[in-house]
Design a protein around this motif. Sequence first.
Motif: not given
Ligand code: BLA
Length: 318
Positions: A97, A116, A118, A125, A127, A167-168, A171, A174, A181, A235, A240-241, A244, A292, A297
């Motif tokens: 990550v 970001n 993953f 995944i 962004v 996506i959410t 989000s 931002f 994405w 954030r 979403p991180g 984990i 969230r 979505k």
């Molecule tokens: C999923 N991470 C996602 C998704 C987005 C982001 C858009 C898709 C799911 C969703 O729609 O929320 C990232 N969302 C962002 C970012 C912003 C935002 C950057 O709003 C900024 C404003 N991701 C990480 C880290 C980990 C991680 C540090 O950045 C783990 C330690 C994991 N991201 C992660 C995982 C998913 C995910 C496992 C898929 C599971 C999920 O959707 O919850």
Amino acid sequence: HYLPILTSRSCTSGSTRRNCNRAAFIEVSAFSYQNFIDFALNETKLHTNLSPSPLQDKYRSLKAFDGKTQLQMLSFQAPKIRLLRSLNIDAGETMQVLDFAAFPTPQYDLPIFCANFFSSSSMNIVVLDLNPLHDVISHMDYREKYYQSLMPLGSMYAELLPWGGKITSESLRFFSPIVLWTKFTSSSYHHNVLYSAFMDYYKAWLQLMQQADEDVDASRINCNCEAQHKYLIWRVEKDPGQQILKKLIGEANAKDLLKNFLFNGIDELGSKTFLDYFPEYQCADGTINDKRSIIGKSFESRPWNDSEGMSVRIQKIW
Ligand code: BLA
């Protein structure tokens, strides 16, 4: 740009150069984001005077409960950069990550650099964006100032790294019109494109940083503070991180890492609460809804593609 950048584990364990190159192309699951961080730090040093952040004292490295996964943290500051920090999670082939961000000093209305990534052994995944500090729908001037000239770069990478699906909805507020994405299966091709995009986006951000003029008007500086504060609070609460991180280092450590390292600045930049900014998350008993997303979505496809349609569709979520 399309270099074999993946630092394969067999590379570091003393194999011949020939094997090393082969491994870089074949063993796609064994790679690290360390070279992304190295690139960014070296490039930053070419543009500004980088000094260590006081956060370095407390946040350097952590070992997860499993005894194997390593979390590496770096943090710096510079005249126009309040905080430049990275978190690199290395769980070998199971997970890699990168969370790399640059937050401007509040005297500058610069976007926030956000990478970001993953990666599990099969899925990635991603962004990558220059997150706008101010709303790019109602503030056309802000959009033009920072994104107009970057649209061709964004379109090129949006073709190589297509929209990752719904996506959410919250989000999207931002994200900028050049946000990448995306989701992809692991392959050296994809990782090389991602590295290339990371380098180009970061270089673009550094250029904006270098050119940025200081805001002197107190009300503009206040607006910048509040916008960054709102972003950080979002954030810390909804990233979403989180799940984990909690699994790896426990709830209390994860919360501390989110609030005091990754999204540091909440106590200094403003005094509003999450519910002041996002009242729709308030439960009947006054607590913050765990969900969230309240809206759910949406955005099956890239909403920024047609500029007219985009405004109408995105305005609905504001
Ligand atoms: C999923 N991470 C996602 C998704 C987005 C982001 C858009 C898709 C799911 C969703 O729609 O929320 C990232 N969302 C962002 C970012 C912003 C935002 C950057 O709003 C900024 C404003 N991701 C990480 C880290 C980990 C991680 C540090 O950045 C783990 C330690 C994991 N991201 C992660 C995982 C998913 C995910 C496992 C898929 C599971 C999920 O959707 O919850």
